[in-house]
Design a protein around this motif. Sequence first.
Motif, short mmCIF file in Angstrom:
data_model
loop_
_atom_site.label_atom_id
_atom_site.label_comp_id
_atom_site.label_asym_id
_atom_site.label_seq_id
_atom_site.Cartn_x
_atom_site.Cartn_y
_atom_site.Cartn_z
N GLY B 190 0.80 -1.22 0.00
CA GLY B 190 0.00 0.00 0.00
C GLY B 190 0.83 1.27 0.00
N ILE B 191 0.23 2.32 0.58
CA ILE B 191 0.88 3.63 0.64
C ILE B 191 2.23 3.55 1.35
N GLU B 192 2.29 2.77 2.40
CA GLU B 192 3.53 2.67 3.16
C GLU B 192 4.66 2.18 2.26
N LYS B 193 4.32 1.33 1.31
CA LYS B 193 5.35 0.83 0.40
C LYS B 193 5.66 1.84 -0.70
N ILE B 194 4.58 2.36 -1.32
CA ILE B 194 4.77 3.26 -2.45
C ILE B 194 5.59 4.49 -2.05
N TYR B 195 5.26 5.05 -0.89
CA TYR B 195 5.94 6.28 -0.47
C TYR B 195 6.94 6.02 0.65
N ILE B 401 -2.77 4.28 -9.79
CA ILE B 401 -3.06 4.71 -8.42
C ILE B 401 -1.99 4.14 -7.48
N GLU B 402 -1.85 4.76 -6.31
CA GLU B 402 -0.80 4.36 -5.37
C GLU B 402 -1.12 3.01 -4.74
N SER B 403 -0.95 1.98 -5.52
CA SER B 403 -1.13 0.63 -4.99
C SER B 403 0.07 -0.19 -5.40
N SER B 404 0.51 -1.04 -4.52
CA SER B 404 1.68 -1.86 -4.85
C SER B 404 1.28 -3.12 -5.58
N VAL B 405 -0.01 -3.37 -5.70
CA VAL B 405 -0.43 -4.66 -6.25
C VAL B 405 -1.42 -4.49 -7.40
N GLU B 406 -1.43 -3.33 -8.07
CA GLU B 406 -2.51 -3.10 -9.04
C GLU B 406 -2.46 -4.07 -10.21
N ASN B 407 -3.63 -4.50 -10.59
CA ASN B 407 -3.81 -5.50 -11.63
C ASN B 407 -4.30 -4.77 -12.88
N PRO B 408 -3.75 -5.07 -14.06
CA PRO B 408 -4.22 -4.36 -15.27
C PRO B 408 -5.55 -4.89 -15.79
N GLY B 409 -6.03 -6.01 -15.28
CA GLY B 409 -7.25 -6.57 -15.84
C GLY B 409 -6.98 -7.23 -17.18
N LEU B 410 -8.04 -7.58 -17.89
CA LEU B 410 -7.85 -8.26 -19.17
C LEU B 410 -8.95 -7.85 -20.14
#
Lengths: 409, 621
Positions: B190-195, B401-410
Motif C-alpha cells: 500500500g501507501i507505506e510501500k509506495i511512499y 493509483i498508489e497501490s503496490s499490487v494493481e492489476n491491469p485486468g484483461l
Amino acid sequence: MVNRWIRSIDWLILLPVLGLLAIGCVALYSSSHSFQSMGHQPNYFSAQLLWVALGLVGMTILSLVPPRWIQSLSPHLYVLSVLLLGAVLVIGSTGMGATRWLKIGPLRLQPSELAKLATLLALARYLSRPRVDVNRPRDFLLASSLLLLPFLLVVRQPDLGTALVFAAMALPVYYWSGLKSGNLFLILFPGLVMLASFNFYAFLVVMAALFIYLLASRRSMALISFNFLLNVFIGLLTPVLWNHLKPYQQQRIRIFLRPEMDPLGAGYQIIQSKVAIGSGGLWGKGFMQGSQTQLRFLPEQHTDFIFAVIGEEFGFIGAVLTLLLFALLLLRITQFASQCRNPFFSLVSIGIGTIFTFHVLVNIGMTLGFLPVTGLPLPFISYGGSAMLTNLAMIGLLLNFYRHRFEAG
Amino acid sequence: MSRFDEPRWRSRRSVFLLVQGLVFVLLGLGLYRLQILHGELYQVHSQKNSIKVITENPVRGHIYDRHGRLVVDNRPSFSVFLVPAQTSKETIHRVSEFLHLDETEIRRKVLGSGSFKPFKIARHVDLTTLSFLQEHVLELPGLEWKVEPRRFYPYPVAFAHVLGMLGEVGDEELKRSKEYEPGDLIGKKGIEKIYDLQLRGRKGYRFVKVDARGRTVEEVRTSQSRLPYPGKDLFLTIDSRLQRYADSLMQGRPGAVVLLDVRNGEVLTMLSEPGFDLNLLSGKIDPAIWNQLLGDSLHPLYDRVCQASYPPGSTYKLVAAIAALNEKIISPNWTAYCPGYFRIGRKVIHCWNHKGHGRLNLQGAIKNSCNVYFYQLGLKIGIDVWHRYSRLFLFGRRTGIESSVENPGLIPSAAYYDRVYGKGRWTEGMLANLAIGQGELLVTPIQMAQFVMILANRGYYYQPHLTLRFQDPVTGEVEAPFYPRQHIEGVDSTVYRVVLEGMHQVVASGTGGRARIWGIQVAGKTGTSQNPHGKPHAWFIGFAPYESPEVGIVVLVENGGSGGAVAAPIAGQLLRRYFYYQGKFDYRAERRAIAAWLKAQREKAIQDSLKQLQNRPVEEN
C-alpha cells in the motif's frame, strides 16, 4: 675503591637490564591505567614495582655471594624445584585452564620459573665435571634426564611454552659443553622424522637423507642400524599416536601451530596484537594514547602481549630500541660466556643467554604474529613476580661470575 | 686439551652470535613489516576496531486524511532485552515466564554467548508489564528495555489496504535502494510501500568510541555524524469518515467501494472488504495471526479494489453503447426487440428478464439493462471495435493509483482468442457475451471508478490518486503532486449525452433505483456479473449530481447477487452521506442511528433463529 667497584660490575649487562626494566614499567603503567579505567582490576604497576625492587635486592645479593656456594647448592636447588613442581600438580591453584601456581599466603608462586634456573645450574654442574663427556651416550642420557624430569612435570600442568624452554636449553648447552656436530645432527633427526611422518614422501626423503648421513659418518654398523631403526620406529609411531589423541586434543595442537584457525581465541589475540603494533607506525601513538591498549582490545597486555603495548604507544622507534637493548644484553652474555675460564660459569652463562634468547624470540615472534601463542613472558618487561625474581637472579649470577671471571674452575 | 679450551669456544661463540643475530634481524624485519610497510593499513584497522557507528532511526511520517484527521502515527512501544554477559538462568526463567516466552529458545540464544550486545527477547511490551519488570530490575540482572516507535492505526480495519503495513526489509529490497540496511522496517504494501522513501525520513549517525567489550567510552564528533531527520507527513485524499462509513455499509461482505472526486481524480473512499486489523500486524507479525489471515476463506489480505479483477457485467454495456454510437453503427433511435431470449446458431441465451423487454431503443436498453439488445449490438460492432473502445477507456491497463499490487485486468481481443482457442475456433457468441460484460473480460473496481469519471466529465479525466500533499514536519514545507487533466480523444460529446441520459434513467426509473437520494440527481449503471464462484457479483457504478458531476462511485459486492438490489443501496447510502453531511455531520446522531439499526438487525436475527428453533422438531435426549 669506587673505581674497583665500578670495574667489578659488567655494565654491558647491568645497563641494558635497567633500561629494559624501565621500559617495562612504563608499558605496564600504561596498560595498568587501562585496567583501572575499567574499574575492577588490581594495580599491576605498583605490584610490579615491588617485584622489581625485590628482584634487584636479590640480584645484588646473588652477585656478592661466593660463587662456590652456587655451585654446591645447585643440586639441592634442583631437587627443591622438582619437589615444588610436583607440589603444583597436587595442590596448585588453577587459572586459565592450567595449574601453574602455588599459593603461599597472599603470594602466588610459579615454581616453573625457579625450575628453569635450578635445572640449568644442575645441568651445568653435571656437564662441567671433568670426566663427563656429553658425546658419550651414558652421560648424554643422564644429562638429558635432568632436563626431562622438570620438562614432563611442566607439560603436565599443562604449560607447553615453559616446558619448551627446558627442551630449548638442551642443545645449546650440550653444544657449548663440547657436543660434536655429528652427534648434534643425530639428536635433531628424530624431531625432523616426527614432522615428516605425516607425509609419506617427505618421510621417505628424510629417511634416505638419514641413511646416507649415517653411512657417511663411518660409525659402527650396530650404531647405524640402531639409529636408523629407531628413527623408522619414531616415524611409524607418530601418526599412530596422533590418531590416538582425542579430537579436542588434536584441535588444540593444530590451533597452537596455526592460530588463525581459531579467530575468537588465539587467533583473536594475534590479530589484535598485530593491529596494535602495526597501528603504532614509526613514532607510535604516544604514552597512554594507544587505542588498542587503552580500550583493551589487546588481550593479556600486561603479560604475554606487553610488547604490543610498546609497539603501539612508542612505535617502531620504541620497539627497535627495546630490541637493541635485548640484543646488547644477549650478545654480551654470549661474549662473556666465551671468556669465562670456569666451565661451570661459562655453561650457566650460555644457558642463561639461551633462556633469554628463547623467551625474546618466542614472545616477540608471537606478538608479531609469526609464532604460535605459547604464553611465554618477555623477560624484565612482562608482569609477573616469579619470572621477575628468577630473571634478575640470573643477572645476579652473571654479575657474580663477572667478578670472578679470571678464576679457573 | 680440555673441552673447555679457549679456541674451541671461539668457533662455538661465532655460531651462537650468528644465531642470536639472526633472531634479532628476524624480529626487526617483522617490526618493520608491520609498522612501516603496513602501518597505515593497521591504523585504519585500529580505528575500525574502536569507533562504532550508531544508527539512529528517524521518526516515520504520520499519515492524515484530507481533513487532517490522523490515520497513522507512531506510538511508543517497549522492547525488552537481555544482556547475555550479565544475565543469569534464573533471570531468563523469571522473565520468560512473566512475558510468556519460550524459555529454552531464549536460553539457547542468550546463554553462552557472553556478549555485551543486548539481545531482544520481546517487542511491544505494554506499559503495565514493563513497569512490573522495572520494579524488579534489581533482581533481574542483564534486563534492559528500549522505547521503539511503533505504527499505530486509529482505524486499523477500514484503512488496511490503503495504508498497508511495515515489515523487516528483505534481500530484494536491500538491493533496490541504498537507503535500506538490514533490520530496517520498511513499507511492505500500500501507501507505506509506495511512499516508503518519503515517509521513512533520513537516518542519523553517531560515532562512539567503544572498548573491547563494546561499551561506549566517549562520543566522537566527525564530519559524517548527523542527526536523524523525520519523514514527511502525508495527507491522503481519503475522507476518513466516508471510508469508515463505507466500511460499516459493507458489513464485512467481501467487495470493494470506491468514491472519487471526478473534478480532480482525488479518491475519497477506497475500501476493500473485508479488512484486517493493521495494529495486529504492526511491528513483528505474530505468525499465528498471519496464518489465520492467510487461511481465512474470505482472503482479507487481498486488495479487492486494485488487485482483484472481475467480470464487470452489465456496467460494461456502456462501453458497447458508446462504441456503437461513436462509430455510427447505430443511431440512438435504433431499436431491437427483446423476446426474453436470444438465439446464436443453435444456442439460446436468455435475457435476465425472461418475460422480455419488448422493443427498446438504446436508452431503454441501458435503463433496463437488456441483454438481448446488447447481444445484437455486440454482434453489429464486432470484436475489433469493441476492443479498441475498451482500450480507449483505459481498460486493460493499470490506472497508476498508489497501490503496490494493481492489476491491469484483461480485455480480450481477436488476437487473444486466436491464441487461446486457435484461429477460427471461437464464435461470435463470445463477442455477444463480451458486449454484456461477461466472458474472459476482467476489470478492477478502480478502473471502473476511472471509467465513471471519464463519463461524468464527458471525456476528461485525472489519474485517480490518493496523495493530497506531503508536508515536512520540521520546516512545514508542502509538496503536492500535480495530476494534469487528460482527455479521451475521438468520442463525440453527443454520444456522451445519450449514454449519460441512459444512466440517469437507470437510477431515476430503472434497475439502479435504490441508489436514488432525495434532492440529488444520480446517474449510474448496475451490473450482475455471472461467475463460476457462486452467486453473481453485484456491481453499481455511477456519479452525482447528474447535471454537474462531483463524485463518481463504484460498489462491488463479491457474490452478492443482483447489482440493483445489493450494490445500488450501498452506493446510495454513501452518496447520501457525501452530499448531506459534508463537513457538518452530526456524528453522535448518526452513531445512535447506526446503533439502533444494528440493534434492530440483531433483534431480528435473534427472532429469526428463535423461530427456526421453535419450528425444529424436538430431538430425543
